[in-house]
Design a protein around this motif. Structure first.
Motif, PDB file in Angstrom:
ATOM      1  N   ARG A 123     -51.680 -23.040   7.889  1.00 39.29           N
ATOM      2  CA  ARG A 123     -50.234 -22.632   7.134  1.00 39.29           C
ATOM      3  C   ARG A 123     -50.035 -21.267   7.077  1.00 39.29           C
ATOM      4  NH1 ARG A 123     -50.913 -24.947   1.517  1.00 39.29           N
ATOM      5  NH2 ARG A 123     -49.286 -23.850   0.965  1.00 39.29           N
TER       6      ARG A 123
ATOM      7  N   MET B 178     -54.959 -24.612   5.034  1.00 43.05           N
ATOM      8  CA  MET B 178     -54.450 -23.189   4.772  1.00 43.05           C
ATOM      9  C   MET B 178     -54.299 -22.243   5.866  1.00 43.05           C
ATOM     10  SD  MET B 178     -54.977 -20.847   1.834  1.00 43.05           S
ATOM     11  CE  MET B 178     -56.057 -19.823   2.660  1.00 43.05           C
ATOM     12  N   VAL B 179     -55.310 -22.136   6.667  1.00 37.75           N
ATOM     13  CA  VAL B 179     -55.391 -21.176   7.797  1.00 37.75           C
ATOM     14  C   VAL B 179     -54.189 -21.448   8.669  1.00 37.75           C
ATOM     15  CG1 VAL B 179     -56.467 -20.623   9.786  1.00 37.75           C
ATOM     16  CG2 VAL B 179     -57.821 -20.479   7.746  1.00 37.75           C
TER      17      VAL B 179
ATOM     18  N   LEU C 105     -59.503 -25.494   3.512  1.00 41.73           N
ATOM     19  CA  LEU C 105     -59.429 -24.213   4.036  1.00 41.73           C
ATOM     20  C   LEU C 105     -58.666 -24.142   5.586  1.00 41.73           C
ATOM     21  CD1 LEU C 105     -62.795 -22.299   3.530  1.00 41.73           C
ATOM     22  CD2 LEU C 105     -60.497 -22.064   2.278  1.00 41.73           C
TER      23      LEU C 105
END
Lengths: 277, 176
Positions: A13, A10-11, A7
């Protein structure tokens, strides 16, 4: 644990996305909320100013007071000094509240022009009224059918060197079109639009030289001067002469009666249409 | 492990439905699962297509390190529907129903990476719908953004942006 790491990655990204992409998401939000997101962080504060498509729609606005707020929101976005250097691509105004008249919407359009608008769409359906009272309030201020359409200043709209798409719906062009300067215009849709007379339409179309997509459904304010029997082929000849090789799509409906609310007139109108087409 | 097996089954079923194996394009996800797709699907993915064009079509196996085998089938499904001209409101509603917030964001990143404009616009709308009229705090959590304003700065900005506030919807349950 592994999920947490994923996570987090991804944050990161998401926050690495370029400003253009994030402001692209913003352009899908209700406009006022897009500006609220300025509160998220310092970066987001600048993002909403990068939005290049401004779509104002009052369909979720209820009542006079809320519309006032909506109108002030447009005022702020279009006219406040810290916004007016930002280039924009699209300006759409979709309005069904008569209170629009309390605002200087011609100035909004002017501001959009100054910011290099390419895609201008106005849909000003002040009809239908929700209550008889609203209707009567309006009636007392206006005299004839076309007066019930919101009027826009012609020289504001039809003279814009950056415009590529122009779609007008349910509005009335105040006075004669004096000058037309639309060197890049490819798409012109006039849907339930009142013009002064057919000369205005001729002028508009014959001067839009690179048109590719034309939709015309207009009425004329000077209808008394044009006898019904002459719902003529005249304009069509002009249309076909004026709009030459570039045109790929053409739809034309020209009549004098279609704004009239009575069914019989509609019927006649469609007959005329059938005849002409 | 179970996840890996199901992904492989997924890729198998995809290759079975596309029997013209000579012309197919192999897309390799970040976790090394191979998805065989028709060249028409690859055309929808600008990034993939330009890669193929650059090598004059000699290379048909394309690594996509930024996209997981969990997300790629969704992208392929959307592209297939898009080619068939079957992107309807109903399909989109069904499609989005399957996705939680994280997946929507992952797919948004994938659509951006693959340069699929239609999917990107669609997911932008989905994200916009999911954060519209939520509290600022909710949106921060949604994107995982730290508030870097001082309380004074934030209070001042709230005042400046007062004109943008309408009613705030109650926050959904956070999924993460």
């Amino acid at each position: 644990m592994a999920k947490d790491t994923k996570l987090k990655a991804m944050v990161d990204r998401i926050s690495e996305l370029p400003d253009e992409l994030l402001s692209h998401i913003l352009s899908f939000l209700p406009l006022n909320f897009a500006y609220t997101t300025g509160l998220i962080s310092k970066r987001w504060k600048t993002l909403c100013k990068l939005m290049i498509d401004l779509h104002f729609d009052d369909k979720l606005v209820k009542g006079e007071e809320e519309f006032q707020r909506f109108g002030r929101c447009v005022d702020k976005v279009m006219l406040s000094p810290d916004m007016n250097n930002q280039p924009i691509r699209g300006f759409h105004l979709n309005c069904c509240h008569p209170e629009l008249l309390l605002f200087d919407y011609d100035q909004w359009i002017e501001a959009a022009k100054l910011r290099g608008v390419q895609d201008l769409q106005l849909q000003l359906s002040v009809f239908p009224f929700k209550t008889a009272y609203e209707m009567s309030k309006w009636e007392s201020r206006t005299k004839s059918m076309e007066d019930k359409f919101i009027s826009v200043a012609p020289n504001n709209i039809f003279s814009c060197r950056t415009l590529v798409i122009l779609k007008l719906e349910r509005l009335c062009v105040a006075g004669n079109i004096l000058s037309v300067h639309l060197p890049l215009l490819k798409t012109l849709h006039l849907k339930s639009v009142y013009l002064q007379n057919s000369d205005n339409l001729k002028k508009l179309i014959s001067k839009s030289l690179v048109l590719e997509d034309l939709y015309v459904m207009v009425g004329y304010k000077e209808r008394a001067s044009i006898p019904l029997a002459r719902v003529d082929k005249g304009p069509f000849h002009v249309l076909f002469k004026a709009v030459y090789h570039n045109l790929q799509f053409l739809r034309v409906q020209i009549g004098h009666l279609f704004f009239n609310p009575y069914p019989l007139s509609h019927f006649i109108y469609f007959l005329i249409l059938f005849f002409v087409l | 492990m179970a996840e890996e097996v199901s992904s492989q089954m997924n890729s198998l079923s995809i290759s079975e439905t596309n029997p013209s194996s000579s012309a197919t394009i192999s897309l390799v996800s970040g976790d090394d699962i191979v998805f065989k797709v028709e060249p028409t699907i690859a055309k929808e993915m600008e990034t993939v297509q330009s890669f193929i064009d650059e090598t004059d079509g000699k290379i048909t196996t394309i690594p996509l390190p930024n996209i997981s085998s969990h997300d790629l089938p969704y992208v392929i499904e959307y592209c297939e529907k898009s080619i068939a001209g079957k992107i309807t409101k109903e399909f989109e509603a069904e499609f989005v129903k399957k996705l939680n917030n994280e997946e929507v964001k992952e797919l948004f990143l994938a659509a951006n990476y693959l340069n699929i404009k239609k999917l990107l616009d669609f997911l932008s709308q989905v994200i916009a719908d999911r954060i519209a009229n939520k509290s600022v705090e909710y949106v921060r959590r949604y994107f995982g953004i730290e508030n870097d304003f001082t309380p004074e700065e934030e209070a001042k900005l709230r005042e400046e942006l007062a004109w943008t506030f309408t009613g705030v919807d109650p926050d959904d349950e956070d999924e993460n």
